[in-house]
Scaffold this motif. Sequence first.
Motif, PDB file in Angstrom:
ATOM      1  N   THR A 136     -18.012   9.076  58.956  1.00 11.50           N
ATOM      2  CA  THR A 136     -19.097   9.085  58.842  1.00 11.50           C
ATOM      3  C   THR A 136     -19.559   8.475  58.101  1.00 11.50           C
ATOM      4  O   THR A 136     -21.186   7.748  58.515  1.00 11.50           O
ATOM      5  N   PRO A 137     -19.251   8.538  57.225  1.00 10.97           N
ATOM      6  CA  PRO A 137     -20.210   7.355  55.445  1.00 10.97           C
ATOM      7  C   PRO A 137     -19.699   6.100  55.512  1.00 10.97           C
ATOM      8  O   PRO A 137     -20.623   5.159  54.711  1.00 10.97           O
ATOM      9  N   VAL A 138     -18.568   6.086  56.418  1.00  8.72           N
ATOM     10  CA  VAL A 138     -18.352   4.309  57.532  1.00  8.72           C
ATOM     11  C   VAL A 138     -19.145   3.890  57.823  1.00  8.72           C
ATOM     12  O   VAL A 138     -20.131   2.874  58.039  1.00  8.72           O
ATOM     13  N   PHE A 139     -18.699   4.797  59.245  1.00 10.27           N
ATOM     14  CA  PHE A 139     -19.308   4.148  60.134  1.00 10.27           C
ATOM     15  C   PHE A 139     -21.151   4.132  60.342  1.00 10.27           C
ATOM     16  O   PHE A 139     -21.795   3.697  60.621  1.00 10.27           O
ATOM     17  N   GLY A 140     -21.381   5.389  60.318  1.00  9.48           N
ATOM     18  CA  GLY A 140     -22.950   6.428  59.938  1.00  9.48           C
ATOM     19  C   GLY A 140     -23.185   7.308  60.773  1.00  9.48           C
ATOM     20  O   GLY A 140     -22.122   8.090  61.677  1.00  9.48           O
ATOM     21  N   LYS A 141     -24.326   8.020  60.712  1.00 15.67           N
ATOM     22  CA  LYS A 141     -24.548   9.452  61.522  1.00 15.67           C
ATOM     23  C   LYS A 141     -24.158   8.817  63.343  1.00 15.67           C
ATOM     24  O   LYS A 141     -24.844   7.761  63.413  1.00 15.67           O
ATOM     25  N   VAL A 143     -22.995   8.843  66.030  1.00 15.97           N
ATOM     26  CA  VAL A 143     -21.049   8.372  66.422  1.00 15.97           C
ATOM     27  C   VAL A 143     -20.182   8.795  65.885  1.00 15.97           C
ATOM     28  O   VAL A 143     -20.098   9.983  65.225  1.00 15.97           O
ATOM     29  N   VAL A 144     -19.466   8.553  66.475  1.00 12.63           N
ATOM     30  CA  VAL A 144     -18.358   8.910  66.701  1.00 12.63           C
ATOM     31  C   VAL A 144     -17.740  10.448  66.599  1.00 12.63           C
ATOM     32  O   VAL A 144     -18.213  11.457  67.599  1.00 12.63           O
ATOM     33  N   TYR A 145     -17.250  10.929  65.592  1.00 12.43           N
ATOM     34  CA  TYR A 145     -16.309  12.266  65.114  1.00 12.43           C
ATOM     35  C   TYR A 145     -18.014  12.517  64.895  1.00 12.43           C
ATOM     36  O   TYR A 145     -17.714  13.643  64.213  1.00 12.43           O
ATOM     37  N   ASP A 146     -19.292  12.036  64.089  1.00 14.22           N
ATOM     38  CA  ASP A 146     -20.295  13.044  64.028  1.00 14.22           C
ATOM     39  C   ASP A 146     -20.823  13.124  65.006  1.00 14.22           C
ATOM     40  O   ASP A 146     -22.383  13.460  65.139  1.00 14.22           O
ATOM     41  N   VAL A 147     -20.365  14.517  66.297  1.00 15.31           N
ATOM     42  CA  VAL A 147     -21.194  14.176  67.046  1.00 15.31           C
ATOM     43  C   VAL A 147     -20.369  15.538  67.701  1.00 15.31           C
ATOM     44  O   VAL A 147     -19.139  14.981  67.315  1.00 15.31           O
ATOM     45  N   PRO A 148     -20.959  16.194  68.749  1.00 13.56           N
ATOM     46  CA  PRO A 148     -20.029  16.720  69.762  1.00 13.56           C
ATOM     47  C   PRO A 148     -19.029  15.970  70.298  1.00 13.56           C
ATOM     48  O   PRO A 148     -19.134  14.886  70.588  1.00 13.56           O
ATOM     49  N   ASN A 149     -17.673  16.996  70.820  1.00 13.18           N
ATOM     50  CA  ASN A 149     -17.155  15.866  71.566  1.00 13.18           C
ATOM     51  C   ASN A 149     -17.368  14.927  72.974  1.00 13.18           C
ATOM     52  O   ASN A 149     -16.990  13.762  73.516  1.00 13.18           O
ATOM     53  N   GLU A 150     -18.281  15.539  73.300  1.00 16.28           N
ATOM     54  CA  GLU A 150     -19.032  15.353  74.836  1.00 16.28           C
ATOM     55  C   GLU A 150     -19.424  13.910  74.923  1.00 16.28           C
ATOM     56  O   GLU A 150     -20.026  13.613  75.617  1.00 16.28           O
ATOM     57  N   MET A 270     -25.170  -2.916  56.150  1.00 14.00           N
ATOM     58  CA  MET A 270     -24.346  -2.952  57.633  1.00 14.00           C
ATOM     59  C   MET A 270     -25.759  -2.412  58.609  1.00 14.00           C
ATOM     60  O   MET A 270     -25.562  -3.224  59.796  1.00 14.00           O
ATOM     61  N   SER A 271     -25.922  -0.962  58.429  1.00 14.49           N
ATOM     62  CA  SER A 271     -26.724  -0.466  59.602  1.00 14.49           C
ATOM     63  C   SER A 271     -28.384  -1.376  59.797  1.00 14.49           C
ATOM     64  O   SER A 271     -28.579  -1.441  61.371  1.00 14.49           O
ATOM     65  N   ASP A 272     -28.560  -1.528  58.551  1.00  9.80           N
ATOM     66  CA  ASP A 272     -30.142  -2.895  59.410  1.00  9.80           C
ATOM     67  C   ASP A 272     -30.243  -3.824  59.905  1.00  9.80           C
ATOM     68  O   ASP A 272     -30.801  -4.305  60.278  1.00  9.80           O
ATOM     69  N   PHE A 273     -28.835  -4.714  59.659  1.00  9.78           N
ATOM     70  CA  PHE A 273     -28.390  -5.705  59.759  1.00  9.78           C
ATOM     71  C   PHE A 273     -28.460  -5.463  61.321  1.00  9.78           C
ATOM     72  O   PHE A 273     -29.337  -6.401  62.005  1.00  9.78           O
ATOM     73  N   TYR A 274     -27.966  -5.107  61.679  1.00 11.16           N
ATOM     74  CA  TYR A 274     -27.437  -4.457  63.229  1.00 11.16           C
ATOM     75  C   TYR A 274     -28.994  -4.471  63.890  1.00 11.16           C
ATOM     76  O   TYR A 274     -29.593  -4.368  64.963  1.00 11.16           O
ATOM     77  N   VAL A 275     -29.837  -3.432  63.391  1.00 15.38           N
ATOM     78  CA  VAL A 275     -31.016  -2.761  63.703  1.00 15.38           C
ATOM     79  C   VAL A 275     -31.802  -4.011  63.949  1.00 15.38           C
ATOM     80  O   VAL A 275     -32.501  -3.864  65.288  1.00 15.38           O
ATOM     81  N   ALA A 314     -26.286   0.387  66.708  1.00 11.48           N
ATOM     82  CA  ALA A 314     -25.652  -0.278  64.837  1.00 11.48           C
ATOM     83  C   ALA A 314     -24.719   0.079  64.375  1.00 11.48           C
ATOM     84  O   ALA A 314     -23.534   0.175  64.385  1.00 11.48           O
ATOM     85  N   HIS A 315     -24.262   2.155  64.348  1.00 14.56           N
ATOM     86  CA  HIS A 315     -23.067   2.426  64.191  1.00 14.56           C
ATOM     87  C   HIS A 315     -22.064   2.290  64.898  1.00 14.56           C
ATOM     88  O   HIS A 315     -20.701   2.354  64.901  1.00 14.56           O
ATOM     89  N   ILE A 316     -21.983   2.299  66.400  1.00 19.93           N
ATOM     90  CA  ILE A 316     -21.314   1.594  67.177  1.00 19.93           C
ATOM     91  C   ILE A 316     -20.649   0.695  66.853  1.00 19.93           C
ATOM     92  O   ILE A 316     -19.017   0.099  66.809  1.00 19.93           O
ATOM     93  N   MET A 317     -21.654  -0.277  66.774  1.00 22.08           N
ATOM     94  CA  MET A 317     -20.740  -1.565  66.186  1.00 22.08           C
ATOM     95  C   MET A 317     -20.512  -1.830  65.735  1.00 22.08           C
ATOM     96  O   MET A 317     -19.412  -2.745  64.795  1.00 22.08           O
TER      97      MET A 317
END
Length: 554
Positions: A136-141, A143-150, A270-275, A314-317
């Motif tokens: 989460t600190p790398v990818f962002g909030k 997404v991936v493991y920062d959300v429930p599995n479903e 990086m997040s702002d760049f993608y947004v 952005a965080h998925i990217m």
Amino acid sequence: MASNASSVPGVDAWSGFAQQAQAHLPSTSRLVLLGLINLPLAIVLLNALWQVIKPKDPSKPPEVFHWLPIIGSAIQYGNDPINFFLKCREKYGDVFTFVLFGRKMVVALGPKGNNFVTGGKVSQLSAEEAYTHLTTPVFGKDVVYDVPNEVLMEQKKFVKFGLSIDNFRAYVGMIEEEVENYMNADPGFRVWQMNDINEWGSFHAFKTFAEITILTASRTLQGKEVRNSLDKTFAQRYHDLDGGFTPINFLFPNLPLESYKKRDRAQKEMSDFYVDLIQERRAGKSTDAEHDIISALMSQHYKDGRVLSDREIAHIMIALLMAGQHTSSTTGTWTILHLADKPEVAEALYQEQVEHFGLGEFGNFRPITYEELKTLPILDAVIRETLRLHPPIHSIIRKVVDDVPVPPSLSAPSKDGVYVVPKGYFVLSSPAVSQVDPKVWHNARKWDPSRWTDPEGFAAQAYKTYADEKGEKVDYGFGAVSKGTESPYQPFGAGRHRCIGEQFAYLQIGTIIATIIRKVELRLEGEFPAHNYHTMITTPKDPCNIVYRRRHFD
């Protein structure tokens, strides 16, 4: 216990220091100092004694003996996890527990161990709780493991929409072009520009493949805007963000270190760049969208009707950039190192290119196509064999969120019939061990692509189990996928967390290797490098240089 103390690293030196210090102090001070100096040794010995005399719980897997409290077996595991696991298996069997900085890690080895961990129920084994503090600190909030599995399964489905056959067809040409441009422009490949075909140059395999991988991934999955933004600023952000993707970050996610601060700043930038990029597309200010994942994500929505936010995209990217870069660049590096070490295999690979794509004037091959790339048996065998010996991730971890029994077929029965792993423990499988297990693989540690050419051989059967070629697919929420959890060959994970970028990885690595092999001969400079297990992804140790010269074309 005293007879075993000398086998503890550093005990002799520590005792010598204590004796010297006592000789220069008054008696009272000597007693105090003696107590302070010997306290660590006493703790170590008490820890060892307690492991010997404490009552064993027959419902739990056996625990690996360790001298250092809290630290446990971290040093042995961190230096060489594969040999550590194999030695533990000899003593404890396929299921055992070791201590890793206070964490109880239950290891389950072999195909059945792989199935126990990667095929476990979400209600009992959680990948999210095992990894979110790292990712989460790398990818962002969000997404991936920062959300429930479903929710993660839905996000994987969104990405999968972008990994279409039509996009793959376009990607092959893009990757080939990027590699050729790199070889023509980069100083490392200056020999390609020379007239003297006998002149040899050299390049650092890992650094070179890392650069080529990020160029090709950004040109394809990330899009033209990202590819055109690969300047020093982007490189520095990536470097700082990558600094947060290390074993120390996994073990201690919130240390007050400068590298952690750089990680957090880089993530925001990086997040702002993608947004900004996404908003320009939404406003119609950018016309660079072409077969990339951003375009696919912008058109998706969750089951409840909600569209992905720009920040989520952005965080998925970022997750795709970081995760894909590490695994593909490392696999590509190991592949080209083996080809340089085995020129006869590289030559066979080259002749396969000549046979399928022709060799025109000045060595001009016909362009590679996606369909043809999938029909090159030597290239396929080379990549599969490299992934067998060098899977990017050696340990797959889940946190136990509810007591989970270990199948009787995997563990020695306890008095209650099975072992039970308590809530709060972690479970760990290691496909890297299964893939070099001398009990099941012939010449297990030898790089031998020919093992994959026998359709009735063990390797081919292992792959069929992994690919579930009988059509036994399962849908975890992101489309039908091969389960493959009981295969001894699992280079891309298995089950619900199996990597959805598997096909793209084969395409990317295959196209890069084919393009390089067309143009140059390779030789390994020095000994074949050993594994570096001190990184999150298993990389080669230095030196890992390759010498090369351009091919001679009549």
